[in-house]
Design a protein around this motif. Structure first.
Motif, PDB file in Angstrom:
ATOM      1  N   THR A 148      32.590  44.825  46.442  1.00 20.43           N
ATOM      2  CA  THR A 148      31.527  43.957  45.895  1.00 20.43           C
ATOM      3  C   THR A 148      30.507  44.795  45.128  1.00 20.43           C
ATOM      4  O   THR A 148      30.047  44.397  44.056  1.00 20.43           O
ATOM      5  CB  THR A 148      30.801  43.224  47.052  1.00 20.43           C
ATOM      6  N   LEU A 149      30.185  45.969  45.675  1.00 25.38           N
ATOM      7  CA  LEU A 149      29.181  46.816  45.012  1.00 25.38           C
ATOM      8  C   LEU A 149      29.804  47.654  43.900  1.00 25.38           C
ATOM      9  O   LEU A 149      29.143  48.515  43.322  1.00 25.38           O
ATOM     10  CB  LEU A 149      28.491  47.712  46.048  1.00 25.38           C
ATOM     11  N   GLY A 150      31.060  47.394  43.604  1.00 22.26           N
ATOM     12  CA  GLY A 150      31.751  48.149  42.550  1.00 22.26           C
ATOM     13  C   GLY A 150      31.513  47.594  41.149  1.00 22.26           C
ATOM     14  O   GLY A 150      32.072  48.107  40.172  1.00 22.26           O
ATOM     15  N   ALA A 151      30.652  46.563  41.038  1.00 22.41           N
ATOM     16  CA  ALA A 151      30.461  45.926  39.720  1.00 22.41           C
ATOM     17  C   ALA A 151      30.001  46.921  38.633  1.00 22.41           C
ATOM     18  O   ALA A 151      30.528  46.893  37.514  1.00 22.41           O
ATOM     19  CB  ALA A 151      29.482  44.763  39.843  1.00 22.41           C
ATOM     20  N   PRO A 152      29.052  47.840  38.915  1.00 26.82           N
ATOM     21  CA  PRO A 152      28.605  48.741  37.831  1.00 26.82           C
ATOM     22  C   PRO A 152      29.713  49.658  37.298  1.00 26.82           C
ATOM     23  O   PRO A 152      29.772  49.911  36.092  1.00 26.82           O
ATOM     24  CB  PRO A 152      27.493  49.569  38.490  1.00 26.82           C
TER      25      PRO A 152
END
Ligand code: BEZ
Length: 252
Positions: A22-26
């Motif tokens: 989920t926090l891999g967007a950037p």
């Protein structure tokens, strides 16, 4: 070649570490996949981010050293295979290699970078995020203190490699990449299931040498040391994550 003792269960990962993709967007944004591109996802885990790359219209091949993770990725319909990132077996076929939260588990970085470069087409890009210098520093210090009480050296047991931006830039350049951007990004990270399940999911190597009967006690001691630092006033555990994010190009 050293192999981490960590065993990867897709079920446990989905339960305690679903924030990782989920926090891999950037880093996905930095990859900016285009329709028709052929992309290798290195250390794909259960394939949650791989699916997003595929949804952009790219053709994705995914690899991971954990058979259970690969089974979960295949169940999503991903072309995934078990492969050690230190022994990549591809040559000149990818427009980009992508990696999220996997490189820091690989001890032989020279072998990883040589394999990534070999896998890329000339001018292909390598876009990744991994743990950076000082990642989970408080957790590492607490592990060190608890293991020292038992005569063990946590630093020798650590499976992790968390480089600074300068150190990794040098590695990338030495391996034949041009570094387009590289940065350390502090990212305090909520641990939805708390610290102890996180230790089970990510820090098995540190507890492995202890007798079974002592492992829960040691884990509780680590949590006791960290509670005043990493737990906020609402009872939420927030770990001191620091990421290293970069985009580099195969210097043809
Ligand atoms: C990770 O794989 O995401 C990770 C590993 C060690 C510390 C923090 C994160």
């Amino acid at each position: 070649m050293e192999i981490a003792k960590q065993h990867w269960s897709a079920e446990r990962y989905a339960e305690t570490a679903h924030f990782v993709p989920t926090l891999g967007a950037p880093v996905l944004e930095l990859l900016a996949p285009s329709p028709g591109e052929r992309i290798l996802d290195l250390g794909c885990g259960d394939g949650v981010l791989t699916e997003k790359i595929a949804a952009a219209g790219a053709t994705v091949v995914a690899v991971d050293a954990g058979p259970n993770m690969i089974a979960a990725a295949r169940a999503r319909g991903i072309d995934a295979k078990v492969m050690d990132g230190q022994k990549l077996a591809f040559a000149g076929e990818f427009d980009a290699v992508f990696s999220n939260a996997a490189l820091h588990w690989m001890r032989d970085q020279e072998a990883v970078l040589a394999g990534v470069r070999r896998a890329l087409k000339p001018r292909g890009r390598f876009v990744a995020e991994m743990g950076g210098h000082n990642n989970t520093a408080a957790i590492i210090v607490a592990l060190g203190a608890v293991l020292a009480r038992r005569g063990l050296d946590a630093h020798r047991l650590s499976p992790w490699y968390f480089p600074s931006a300068d150190a990794y830039r040098k590695k990338l350049e030495g391996a034949g990449f041009t570094v387009d951007e590289i940065a350390i990004v502090p990212r305090p990270t909520i641990l939805p299931t708390g610290l102890e399940p996180w230790l089970d999911t990510f820090a098995e190597d540190f507890f492995h040498p202890l007798p079974h009967a002592d492992r829960l006690q040691a884990r509780a001691e680590v949590a006791d040391l960290l509670r005043p630092v990493l737990m906020d006033e609402t009872g939420t555990w927030i770990a001191d994550y620091v990421r290293l994010r970069f985009r580099a190009t195969h210097a043809a």
